[in-house]
Design an enzyme around this catalytic site. Structure first.
Site, mmCIF file in Angstrom:
data_model
loop_
_atom_site.group_PDB
_atom_site.id
_atom_site.type_symbol
_atom_site.label_atom_id
_atom_site.label_comp_id
_atom_site.label_asym_id
_atom_site.label_seq_id
_atom_site.Cartn_x
_atom_site.Cartn_y
_atom_site.Cartn_z
ATOM 1 N N ASP A 109 -10.107 -1.563 1.914
ATOM 2 C CA ASP A 109 -9.391 -2.208 2.914
ATOM 3 C C ASP A 109 -9.399 -3.039 4.009
ATOM 4 O O ASP A 109 -8.745 -2.995 5.444
ATOM 5 C CB ASP A 109 -8.462 -0.820 3.616
ATOM 6 C CG ASP A 109 -7.681 0.095 2.377
ATOM 7 O OD1 ASP A 109 -7.352 -0.361 1.520
ATOM 8 O OD2 ASP A 109 -8.110 1.484 2.915
ATOM 9 N N HIS B 120 -4.154 -4.759 -2.603
ATOM 10 C CA HIS B 120 -4.626 -5.481 -2.155
ATOM 11 C C HIS B 120 -3.093 -6.219 -1.229
ATOM 12 O O HIS B 120 -2.778 -6.499 -2.350
ATOM 13 C CB HIS B 120 -6.023 -6.731 -2.650
ATOM 14 C CG HIS B 120 -6.976 -6.417 -3.263
ATOM 15 N ND1 HIS B 120 -7.883 -6.409 -1.920
ATOM 16 C CD2 HIS B 120 -7.603 -6.447 -4.216
ATOM 17 C CE1 HIS B 120 -8.957 -5.951 -2.738
ATOM 18 N NE2 HIS B 120 -8.337 -6.459 -3.896
HETATM 19 P P1 IMP Z 1 -10.201 7.234 -7.049
HETATM 20 O O1 IMP Z 1 -10.802 5.773 -6.386
HETATM 21 O O2 IMP Z 1 -8.466 7.666 -6.685
HETATM 22 O O3 IMP Z 1 -11.142 8.272 -7.471
HETATM 23 O O4 IMP Z 1 -10.480 7.607 -5.224
HETATM 24 C C1 IMP Z 1 -12.087 7.890 -4.727
HETATM 25 C C2 IMP Z 1 -11.512 7.940 -3.048
HETATM 26 O O5 IMP Z 1 -11.604 6.341 -2.676
HETATM 27 C C3 IMP Z 1 -10.796 7.926 -1.612
HETATM 28 O O6 IMP Z 1 -11.256 8.651 -1.017
HETATM 29 C C4 IMP Z 1 -9.720 6.982 -2.200
HETATM 30 O O7 IMP Z 1 -9.254 7.220 -1.233
HETATM 31 C C5 IMP Z 1 -11.176 5.794 -2.043
HETATM 32 N N1 IMP Z 1 -10.443 4.442 -2.404
HETATM 33 C C6 IMP Z 1 -10.704 3.977 -4.124
HETATM 34 N N2 IMP Z 1 -10.285 3.270 -3.589
HETATM 35 C C7 IMP Z 1 -9.768 2.309 -2.817
HETATM 36 C C8 IMP Z 1 -9.674 1.219 -1.775
HETATM 37 O O8 IMP Z 1 -9.861 -0.309 -2.751
HETATM 38 N N3 IMP Z 1 -9.444 1.196 -0.208
HETATM 39 C C9 IMP Z 1 -10.178 2.156 0.538
HETATM 40 N N4 IMP Z 1 -10.523 3.550 -0.648
HETATM 41 C C10 IMP Z 1 -10.003 3.638 -2.274
#
Ligand code: IMP
Length: 437
Positions: free
Chosen positions: A26, A54
Site C-alpha cells: 500500500d 491499487h
Molecule cells: P494474503 O496475501 O491474503 O495471504 O495475506 C497475507 C498478509 O499479507 C496479510 O497481512 C495481508 O494483509 C498482507 N497483504 C497481502 N497483499 C497485500 C497488499 O497488496 N498490500 C498490503 N498488505 C497485503
C-alpha cells in the site's frame, strides 16, 4: 510547463524498470506505475493475486486494480500476467467488466500465462476458515485464497493452471480427483459441508472460454520482447517486507514479492535494468505481525484519517506509524532498489514534529540491521530522530524547491538514513501532484 511524468529520454536511460514496494504494501505503487507506463511497451505483473489492491486517479476518474496490470490504462501497452501470479478467473472477469464500463478495453492488449495457477473456491474457503478459526496467531490474510493456491502449486499434484481450464477432459479429471481431497481436509479441520465438483467444473470451464483469447505462452512473449529491445515495466505487487522468504514470516503473503521477479516471469535477472522502490512517507501495515513504529494513539489515528488508510482489497483500517529507516535499509538491500519514490508526503502536513526510526533496541542492544526473526522484531524498541514538521498545505506545489523547507529537510534526512535518492515525490493522488527531481 511542469512535466507530469519523467521525460521520455530520462526514462529510456533507466531501461527496463521494476517497481517494488519497500514497506508492507500500500505504498502507492499504482500511481507511479500509471505515471511511468506511457513510455513502456509492456507492463508485466509477476507475483501475488487479487490480494493486491491499487488505486489510480486520472483526472476525475478513479480506477481500482487487483490483478490486471495498471498499464492497461495506456492503449499501446501490452499487459502481461505471468505464471508467478495466482489468478482468480472470477475476479479477473469482474475486473475486465469493471474496466470496460469505465471505457478501458483489454481485448487487444491483455495476455495471461497459460501456466498461471488458478484460485478455486476451496482455496478461498480454506484461507477464510483458517483465519476465522485460528485460536491465536492469525496472519490477517485478505481471504482471497492466495496462500492455499500457492501451497497447491508447490504440492504439484493438486495444482490447476489456466491451460487446464481450456480443456474439458483435463479440468474434469483434476476437479473430480482434487475436490474430494479438499473436502476431506476441510471437513476434518472445520466440519464443512462437501463442495460439489460438477458445478465448479461448469463455472470454471465457462471462465476458461471467456479468458481463452487472452491466454498464451507469456514466457515466450517476454523473451521475444527482450530480444526486440521492447521496453518493459514490471509491476510488483505486495512488498518486500511481505516476501514469503525475506519478510516478517509468518506474517507475510505467500509469494516472493520482494525477490521473485525471475521466478515469476521466466526472464533472467539481467532483464531488469533499474529497480525503483516505492516508499510511503510514514509506515502502514494491514493484517497481523510486528511493526516497531506503530502508533496506537492520536498521532496514528490522525495519519490514518489524513491518509485514508483503509485497505483497497478488504476495507480494513490500516495500522499507522512513523517511517522506519531500519526496515527500509533492509528492503533496499534485498530488492536492489537504486532510487525510490516517496509517496503521500502531503499526509504529513500539520504535524509539529516528525520522527524517523533510525535503529532498534533489542534485548538492550542497539541494532541497525532489520532482525531476520519476526519474534525478535516483535520486541524491537524503535530509536527515533525527531525533525521539525510543517503546517503549510502542499496543494498547488509543482517544484521540489517550492516545498516547505522542513519538508525538504525531512526528505533529505530520509535519504541519508536509507542510502538511496528519493527521485520522485508524490504530494497527492493526481498525476500532476508529482514532483520529479
Ligand atoms: P494474503 O496475501 O491474503 O495471504 O495475506 C497475507 C498478509 O499479507 C496479510 O497481512 C495481508 O494483509 C498482507 N497483504 C497481502 N497483499 C497485500 C497488499 O497488496 N498490500 C498490503 N498488505 C497485503
Amino acid at each position: 510547463m511542469v512535466p507530469e511524468s519523467p521525460s521520455p529520454a530520462a526514462l529510456r536511460e533507466l531501461g527496463n524498470v521494476s517497481i517494488v514496494g519497500l514497506q508492507w504494501g500500500d505504498e502507492g505503487k499504482g500511481k507511479i506505475i500509471d505515471l511511468l507506463s506511457s513510455e513502456f511497451d509492456l507492463a508485466v505483473r509477476w507475483n501475488g493475486g487479487s490480494n493486491a489492491g491499487h488505486k489510480v486517479e486520472v483526472g476525475d476518474k478513479k480506477y481500482r486494480f487487483h490483478l490486471i496490470p495498471i498499464g492497461i490504462l495506456r492503449p499501446n501497452v501490452t499487459c502481461v500476467i505471468c505464471s508467478g501470479v495466482v489468478i482468480d478467473p472470477l475476479k479477473t472477469l469482474e475486473e475486465i467488466d469493471g474496466l470496460s464500463t469505465q471505457g478501458v478495453t483489454v481485448e487487444s492488449n491483455l495476455k495471461l500465462s497459460l501456466n498461471a495457477n488458478v484460485v478455486f473456491p476451496y482455496h478461498k474457503l480454506q484461507d477464510q476458515l483458517a483465519e476465522s478459526k485460528a485460536a491465536d496467531g492469525k496472519i490477517g490474510t485478505t481471504g482471497r485464497g492466495i496462500g492455499p493456491c500457492y501451497a497447491d502449486k508447490a504440492n504439484r499434484s493438486t495444482a490447476i493452471r489456466l491451460a487446464d481450464l481450456l480443456e474439458d477432459s483435463r479440468l474434469k479429471e483434476k476437479l473430480q480427483r482434487i475436490v474430494p481431497e479438499k473436502n476431506a481436509i476441510l471437513h476434518a479441520l472445520y466440519a464443512t459441508q462437501p463442495l460439489d465438483w460438477k458445478p465448479m467444473f461448469e463455472q470454471y470451464r465457462a471462465c476458461g472460454e471467456q479468458l481463452r483469447p487472452f491466454i498464451c505462452d507469456t514466457t515466450q512473449l517476454l523473451h521475444r520482447a527482450l530480444k526486440e529491445n521492447k521496453r518493459m515495466l514490471f509491476e510488483g505487487a505486495n512488498a518486500v517486507l511481505l516476501d514469503v522468504d525475506h519478510g516478517t514470516v509468518p506474517y507475510v503473503t505467500s509469494s516472493n514479492c520482494g525477490t521473485g521477479l525471475s521466478v515469476g516471469t521466466g526472464l533472467p535477472g539481467k532483464a531488469v535494468d533499474t529497480t525503483l522502490g516505492i516508499i510511503k512517507a510514514y509506515s502502514t501495515r494491514v493484517g497481523s505481525g510486528p511493526m516497531p513504529t506503530e502508533l496506537n494513539n492520536g498521532i496514528g489515528d490522525k495519519i490514518r484519517e489524513r491518509g485514508h488508510e483503509y485497505g483497497t482489497t478488504t476495507g480494513r483500517p490500516r495500522r499507522c506509524g512513523w517511517i522506519d529507516a531500519v526496515a527500509l535499509r533492509y528492503s533496499v538491500a534485498i530488492s536492489g532498489a537504486s532510487a525510490a519514490s516517496l509517496m503521500l508526503l502531503d499526509v504529513l502536513s500539520t504535524f509539529d514534529e516528525l520522527k524517523i526510526c533510525t535503529g532498534y533496541k533489542v534485548n538492550r542492544q542497539v541494532r541497525e540491521w532489520f532482525p531476520a526473526d519476526a519474534l525478535e522484531l516483535q520486541h524491537a524498541e524503535p530509536l527515533y530522530e525527531t525533525v521539525p514538521g510543517w503546517h503549510e498545505s502542499l496543494d498547488g506545489i509543482r517544484r521540489f524547491e517550492d516545498l516547505p523547507k522542513n519538508a525538504q529537510g525531512y526528505i533529505s534526512r530520509l535519504e541519508g538514513h536509507i542510502g538511496i535518492p528519493l527521485k520522485i515525490i508524490s504530494i497527492g493522488p493526481g498525476r500532476h501532484q508529482t514532483l520529479i527531481r
